[in-house]
Motif scaffolding. Sequence first.
Motif, PDB file in Angstrom:
ATOM      1  N   SER A  75      42.064  33.532  29.558  1.00 14.59           N
ATOM      2  CA  SER A  75      40.957  32.584  29.644  1.00 14.59           C
ATOM      3  C   SER A  75      39.614  33.264  29.393  1.00 14.59           C
ATOM      4  N   GLY A  76      39.576  34.615  29.440  1.00 12.67           N
ATOM      5  CA  GLY A  76      38.314  35.325  29.249  1.00 12.67           C
ATOM      6  C   GLY A  76      38.091  35.849  27.848  1.00 12.67           C
ATOM      7  N   LEU A  77      38.982  35.549  26.902  1.00 11.83           N
ATOM      8  CA  LEU A  77      38.908  36.158  25.579  1.00 11.83           C
ATOM      9  C   LEU A  77      37.588  35.882  24.858  1.00 11.83           C
ATOM     10  N   ASN A  78      37.074  34.689  24.939  1.00  9.05           N
ATOM     11  CA  ASN A  78      35.867  34.336  24.189  1.00  9.05           C
ATOM     12  C   ASN A  78      34.716  33.965  25.120  1.00  9.05           C
ATOM     13  N   LYS A  79      34.692  34.627  26.276  1.00  6.50           N
ATOM     14  CA  LYS A  79      33.603  34.423  27.219  1.00  6.50           C
ATOM     15  C   LYS A  79      32.815  35.722  27.388  1.00  6.50           C
ATOM     16  N   GLU A  80      31.532  35.606  27.727  1.00 10.10           N
ATOM     17  CA  GLU A  80      30.738  36.773  28.073  1.00 10.10           C
ATOM     18  C   GLU A  80      31.297  37.401  29.349  1.00 10.10           C
ATOM     19  N   GLU A  81      31.445  38.725  29.340  1.00  7.37           N
ATOM     20  CA  GLU A  81      32.021  39.394  30.498  1.00  7.37           C
ATOM     21  C   GLU A  81      31.200  39.171  31.767  1.00  7.37           C
ATOM     22  N   GLN A  85      35.200  35.050  35.862  1.00  3.36           N
ATOM     23  CA  GLN A  85      35.811  34.939  37.175  1.00  3.36           C
ATOM     24  C   GLN A  85      37.030  35.864  37.194  1.00  3.36           C
ATOM     25  N   GLU A  86      37.655  36.026  38.355  1.00  6.90           N
ATOM     26  CA  GLU A  86      38.775  36.976  38.438  1.00  6.90           C
ATOM     27  C   GLU A  86      39.906  36.622  37.467  1.00  6.90           C
ATOM     28  N   ILE A  87      40.197  35.332  37.302  1.00  5.85           N
ATOM     29  CA  ILE A  87      41.282  34.929  36.402  1.00  5.85           C
ATOM     30  C   ILE A  87      40.996  35.340  34.966  1.00  5.85           C
ATOM     31  N   ASP A  88      39.707  35.441  34.603  1.00  3.59           N
ATOM     32  CA  ASP A  88      39.338  35.779  33.228  1.00  3.59           C
ATOM     33  C   ASP A  88      39.630  37.238  32.885  1.00  3.59           C
ATOM     34  N   HIS A  89      39.779  38.086  33.891  1.00  2.40           N
ATOM     35  CA  HIS A  89      40.091  39.502  33.642  1.00  2.40           C
ATOM     36  C   HIS A  89      41.529  39.692  33.166  1.00  2.40           C
ATOM     37  N   TRP A  90      42.405  38.769  33.501  1.00  2.00           N
ATOM     38  CA  TRP A  90      43.834  38.977  33.288  1.00  2.00           C
ATOM     39  C   TRP A  90      44.266  38.482  31.905  1.00  2.00           C
ATOM     40  N   GLN A  91      45.191  39.221  31.306  1.00  2.66           N
ATOM     41  CA  GLN A  91      45.581  38.955  29.916  1.00  2.66           C
ATOM     42  C   GLN A  91      47.060  39.265  29.714  1.00  2.66           C
ATOM     43  N   GLY A 136      36.248  44.636  32.183  1.00  4.69           N
ATOM     44  CA  GLY A 136      35.021  43.869  32.048  1.00  4.69           C
ATOM     45  C   GLY A 136      33.853  44.644  32.620  1.00  4.69           C
ATOM     46  N   GLU A 137      33.102  44.036  33.517  1.00  6.78           N
ATOM     47  CA  GLU A 137      31.987  44.715  34.169  1.00  6.78           C
ATOM     48  C   GLU A 137      32.338  45.165  35.584  1.00  6.78           C
ATOM     49  N   SER A 138      33.627  45.110  35.929  1.00  8.35           N
ATOM     50  CA  SER A 138      34.060  45.560  37.249  1.00  8.35           C
ATOM     51  C   SER A 138      34.394  47.054  37.197  1.00  8.35           C
ATOM     52  N   TRP A 139      34.997  47.591  38.256  1.00  6.09           N
ATOM     53  CA  TRP A 139      35.234  49.036  38.325  1.00  6.09           C
ATOM     54  C   TRP A 139      36.688  49.419  38.109  1.00  6.09           C
ATOM     55  N   TRP A 140      37.611  48.422  37.977  1.00  9.22           N
ATOM     56  CA  TRP A 140      39.015  48.811  37.867  1.00  9.22           C
ATOM     57  C   TRP A 140      39.753  47.966  36.824  1.00  9.22           C
ATOM     58  N   ASP A 141      40.834  48.563  36.312  1.00  8.72           N
ATOM     59  CA  ASP A 141      41.709  47.871  35.374  1.00  8.72           C
ATOM     60  C   ASP A 141      43.141  48.244  35.686  1.00  8.72           C
TER      61      ASP A 141
END
Length: 417
Positions: A75-81, A85-91, A136-141
């Motif tokens: 859901s985060g593919l074409n959104k500004e980081e 939201q948390e769901i947008d980080h997942w792929q 994204g702009e968070s600290w972990w992946d």
Amino acid sequence: MQRLLTRLLASASAGLLGMCGPAQAGPIQTLLGLPDWMDLSVDYTTEPMGGMLGGLNPAATSWFQETVVGLSMSSGLNKEESTWQEIDHWQVNLELTNAAGDPNLNTELGSAFTLQTLVIPVGTWITEANISRNRGESWWDAQAGLMSMDPEFLVAPAYNNYINSTLNNTLNLLVVGLPINPFVAPGVKLGAHSENLGSIKYGYFYLNPETSIAASLGTDPEQPDVQGSLQALQWQINPLRKRKDLFEPIRVRNSRVTVARQLPLPLMQLGGYYATTKLLIEGAGEIGDGANRGLYASLTWPIELPVGLDNRIWLAGSLGLDPDNNPVPTFGAGGWLSQGVLPNRPLDVLALGLTRSSFSPTLTPGLTYEGVIELNYSIYISDVVQVQPVMQWLINPSGTGEVPGVWAGGVQVNLNL
């Protein structure tokens, strides 16, 4: 025994795809009218090459091609980081690779390692099937599922400018059974990032199903069944992260025109790996069973030169701590990259690189080293098409001292669909 080692070494060498990371969505995405939460890409690459021994008449030619189909859903593919939201980080990531052509150019020329990045056992491979959390702009992946060591471990962006398999790869790590693309294994990767301290990544891979996964679509992986596990740890940082100009487009000399920066950011990298493997084939205990530990490092640095619009030099090396189990326990490489060396060609890149691979005195007694010098020029035609003519000089092929030096040349053509 020597014949078995040669087959395993050739198989491991053929399994290197270097930094062929996740494919980026191309025009096929628009053509099919896919939704914003889906990215579909098709990358086609071909590498026709030929070589001659000691400057004599052409001794061998080869053509090899690879098609990579990648699908990512998030859901985060074409959104500004900044709006994620948390769901947008997942792929979710899925990828298939098909390889075709003649993989035997190096053996016909007497080289231990393939001259082309693409060369792997022909057939169709599952090269990715996992779920990941983008930082994204968070600290972990994080990532979990079927995956390879690369592009997270043992690689740096600078290597991707080359074609010889010892340059564009995971520091020529040839331990049979390690999940280097196109081989995948079930695993997890965890990463943490700090603006001041850099990034650290840890990976764990379960190797037992690796060969069966590689053969699941009918491909002969040319590798015995493997049991064991692999762990890897890597730290990296941009030591010049305060140089904001290196993040910006390049201004063409004596002009107000700017062009995209093609060369990688500065990078300092340190890492290590620990693997325990058992090859399920008679007689392999002498060459594949047991522990394999190794350390590696790389540095990519910008330099000012009177040629080109932008320049980098890079150095890399690895040291295997268990030469009784590692066919190439020591490896060193370096190179120079220059963007825009020709007038009116600001997006082209000239690349010079060299490597030295030292053979294990235990596994391959009598063999010393094999070296490569490569010069290539990447011609940027568009985001869809790139052409890269290349020349290589192979030094001491196979490490025996009996095969004359090899001149090789060819071209890589890449279509990003």
